[in-house]
Each structure stands twice: as C-alpha cells, then as structure tokens.
Design a protein around this motif. Structure first.
Motif, short mmCIF file in Angstrom:
data_model
loop_
_atom_site.label_atom_id
_atom_site.label_comp_id
_atom_site.label_asym_id
_atom_site.label_seq_id
_atom_site.Cartn_x
_atom_site.Cartn_y
_atom_site.Cartn_z
N ILE A 75 42.37 0.93 1.08
CA ILE A 75 40.93 1.71 1.25
C ILE A 75 40.94 2.84 0.65
CG2 ILE A 75 39.22 2.24 2.99
CD1 ILE A 75 40.41 -0.55 4.69
N LEU A 76 41.92 3.58 1.00
CA LEU A 76 41.85 5.14 0.52
C LEU A 76 41.79 5.07 -1.13
CD1 LEU A 76 44.41 6.96 2.62
CD2 LEU A 76 42.09 7.60 2.27
N MET A 77 42.53 4.12 -1.46
CA MET A 77 42.53 4.18 -3.18
C MET A 77 41.26 3.57 -3.66
SD MET A 77 44.44 4.75 -5.71
CE MET A 77 46.10 5.11 -4.71
N LEU A 78 40.50 2.66 -2.78
CA LEU A 78 39.28 2.21 -3.24
C LEU A 78 38.22 3.41 -3.56
CD1 LEU A 78 38.18 -0.75 -1.07
CD2 LEU A 78 38.33 -0.75 -3.64
N SER A 79 38.25 4.37 -2.93
CA SER A 79 37.28 5.41 -3.27
C SER A 79 37.61 6.25 -4.62
CB SER A 79 37.43 6.59 -1.95
OG SER A 79 38.56 7.36 -1.81
N SER A 80 38.77 6.20 -4.92
CA SER A 80 39.05 6.80 -6.35
C SER A 80 38.53 5.68 -7.59
CB SER A 80 40.49 7.10 -6.40
OG SER A 80 41.22 5.83 -6.58
N VAL A 81 38.52 4.56 -7.32
CA VAL A 81 38.21 3.59 -8.33
C VAL A 81 36.65 3.22 -8.18
CG1 VAL A 81 40.16 2.59 -8.34
CG2 VAL A 81 38.55 1.38 -7.10
N LEU A 82 35.92 3.71 -7.06
CA LEU A 82 34.51 3.07 -7.11
C LEU A 82 33.75 4.50 -7.69
CD1 LEU A 82 34.22 1.37 -3.84
CD2 LEU A 82 34.09 0.51 -6.17
N ASN A 83 34.41 5.80 -7.60
CA ASN A 83 33.79 6.86 -8.11
C ASN A 83 32.16 6.92 -7.62
OD1 ASN A 83 36.07 7.74 -9.50
ND2 ASN A 83 35.28 6.51 -11.08
N SER A 84 31.96 7.15 -6.43
CA SER A 84 30.51 7.47 -5.95
C SER A 84 30.79 8.33 -4.67
CB SER A 84 29.75 6.43 -5.63
OG SER A 84 30.09 5.62 -4.37
N LYS A 85 29.71 9.07 -4.48
CA LYS A 85 29.67 10.02 -3.42
C LYS A 85 29.75 9.22 -2.09
CE LYS A 85 27.81 14.10 -5.06
NZ LYS A 85 26.89 15.26 -4.83
N LYS A 86 28.90 8.07 -1.98
CA LYS A 86 28.61 7.09 -1.00
C LYS A 86 30.23 6.78 -0.53
CE LYS A 86 26.46 3.36 1.09
NZ LYS A 86 25.15 2.65 1.38
N ALA A 87 30.95 6.21 -1.60
CA ALA A 87 32.26 5.46 -1.30
C ALA A 87 33.36 6.64 -0.67
CB ALA A 87 32.88 5.14 -2.67
N VAL A 88 33.02 7.92 -1.09
CA VAL A 88 33.90 8.86 -0.42
C VAL A 88 33.48 9.20 1.06
CG1 VAL A 88 34.42 11.50 -0.43
CG2 VAL A 88 34.20 10.12 -2.54
N TYR B 90 29.91 0.16 1.32
CA TYR B 90 29.82 0.92 0.47
C TYR B 90 28.58 1.00 -0.53
CZ TYR B 90 35.05 1.77 0.42
OH TYR B 90 36.13 2.04 0.72
N GLY B 91 27.77 -0.17 -0.03
CA GLY B 91 26.55 -0.41 -0.83
C GLY B 91 26.64 -1.07 -2.14
N VAL B 92 27.79 -1.82 -2.29
CA VAL B 92 27.84 -2.59 -3.75
C VAL B 92 28.05 -3.95 -3.61
CG1 VAL B 92 29.01 -0.47 -4.89
CG2 VAL B 92 30.30 -2.17 -3.88
N GLU B 93 27.68 -4.58 -4.70
CA GLU B 93 28.24 -5.91 -4.75
C GLU B 93 29.50 -6.32 -4.65
OE1 GLU B 93 26.18 -8.52 -7.60
OE2 GLU B 93 24.48 -7.27 -7.74
N THR B 94 30.24 -7.28 -4.06
CA THR B 94 31.59 -7.71 -4.03
C THR B 94 32.20 -8.02 -5.20
OG1 THR B 94 30.92 -8.78 -1.59
CG2 THR B 94 33.18 -9.32 -2.61
N LYS B 95 31.41 -8.33 -6.22
CA LYS B 95 31.82 -8.54 -7.51
C LYS B 95 32.22 -7.33 -8.10
CE LYS B 95 29.70 -10.57 -11.75
NZ LYS B 95 28.67 -11.20 -12.72
N TYR B 96 31.29 -6.36 -8.04
CA TYR B 96 31.54 -5.07 -8.45
C TYR B 96 32.78 -4.31 -8.05
CZ TYR B 96 31.00 -0.02 -9.85
OH TYR B 96 31.47 1.44 -10.39
N LEU B 97 32.88 -4.60 -6.66
CA LEU B 97 34.22 -3.96 -5.91
C LEU B 97 35.33 -4.53 -6.55
CD1 LEU B 97 34.78 -3.14 -2.37
CD2 LEU B 97 36.34 -4.64 -3.46
N LYS B 98 35.63 -5.84 -6.77
CA LYS B 98 36.72 -6.65 -7.33
C LYS B 98 36.83 -6.44 -8.55
CE LYS B 98 36.24 -10.78 -4.42
NZ LYS B 98 35.85 -12.03 -4.33
N GLN B 99 35.76 -6.02 -9.42
CA GLN B 99 36.05 -5.72 -11.11
C GLN B 99 36.63 -4.48 -10.97
OE1 GLN B 99 31.76 -5.62 -12.49
NE2 GLN B 99 32.01 -7.68 -13.48
#
Length: 173
Positions: free
Chosen positions: A94-107, A36-45
């Motif tokens: 993983i499907l749910m992650l795209s809804s909480v990360l809210n970025s086009k890249k995540a989608v 996703y191009g984010v820090e693991t810390k951000y994903l966990k938050q």
C-alpha cells in the motif's frame, strides 16, 4: 463514502477494508481503488507497469479458494462478475501504491491508511500487554482468594472468547 471534517476518510471505514488473509493484514485492489477515487482497472495498470516495486510480500493475487471464502463471507452481490481473483496488498504494498499512482489524493489516502495500520498494531500490543498483566495478577492473587478466581476466570473468558454459536438463517419454526 463519507469523509471526515478534515477531508480524510474516517478511520473506521478504512479499518473495515483491512482483511486478514494468509496471516497478514491486507487490503484488496478494488477497495484501495475506491479509497483512492480511481477505477480498479487503472490501479491494476499502474501496478503492472511498475511490477518490480511489488514483490510477493507486498502484493499477491488471491487463490480461487480464498476468493470463494471472501464471496461466501461477504455475499455474492458485492462481488459481481470478477473474472480474476483480486490482488491483496500488504501494508508495504500500500505504501508503494502512492508512488505509482502519483496523485495528491493517493498520498493523503495512504497517510490515513498507514495511521489505521499503526492504530491496529497499537491496539493489538495493548491487548497483549493487558493480558500479560492480568495473568501476572492471577498468579499472585487467585491462589489466596476464591473471589479473585471467579474474577480472573471471567476476565479470561472476555480476553479469549470462544467461537460464537452459528445462527440459522431463514425462517424457523
């Protein structure tokens, strides 16, 4: 990580990140963060803030034993000094992650990951169907012809490989 000409991750790169843990295909938080191009810390938050979206069948934390097995399998250099065992996300998680990360890249990354999961399922079902057809042919023809018996034994070995012999690591004499 190299991207394909379409700007998406190559499917092989994603396939290499899918692990089988507790009998389920999962991806680890650090690998997903990298994709996703984010820090693991951000994903966990983000997961922590939306924990109600991640029941146990969507995401779970690895046990210390599972972590030790991963470290042994992949080697310690790539794991560094992680304090807590990573989280494993099932396909639904993983499907749910795209809804909480809210970025086009995540989608876009999620779309590619889902395609990879579908491809793996299709490969497995094709393998099972092929095995069934071969067994059917074997029942029909192997009793009548010794040559068929040899062919079917060879095919069975290919479909059900035995455990590979373990090679020694280091210098041998």
């Amino acid at each position: 990580m190299k991207k394909s000409e379409t700007g998406l991750m190559p499917q092989e790169a994603i396939e290499g990140k899918i692990l089988l843990i507790r009998g389920k295909k999962v991806m680890l938080d650090r690998d997903l963060a990298m994709l996703y191009g984010v820090e693991t810390k951000y994903l966990k938050q983000q997961v922590k803030r939306n924990i109600e979206r991640f029941p146990d069948d969507f995401m779970y934390r690895l046990t210390k034993k599972e972590l030790e097995d991963l470290i042994f399998h992949f080697g310690t250099s790539s794991w560094g000094g992680t304090r807590k065992p990573p989280r494993a996300f099932t396909e639904h998680g993983i499907l749910m992650l795209s809804s909480v990360l809210n970025s086009k890249k995540a989608v876009h990354v999620n779309i590619q990951i889902m395609r990879t999961f579908v491809k793996l399922r299709e490969m497995l079902s094709t393998h099972i169907e092929l095995k069934r057809k071969i067994e059917e042919l074997e029942r029909k023809y192997s009793k009548h012809d010794k040559h068929f018996q040899i062919i079917f034994k060879t095919i069975q070995k290919m479909l059900n490989p035995t455990e590979k012999p373990k090679t020694k690591i280091g210098f041998g004499k």
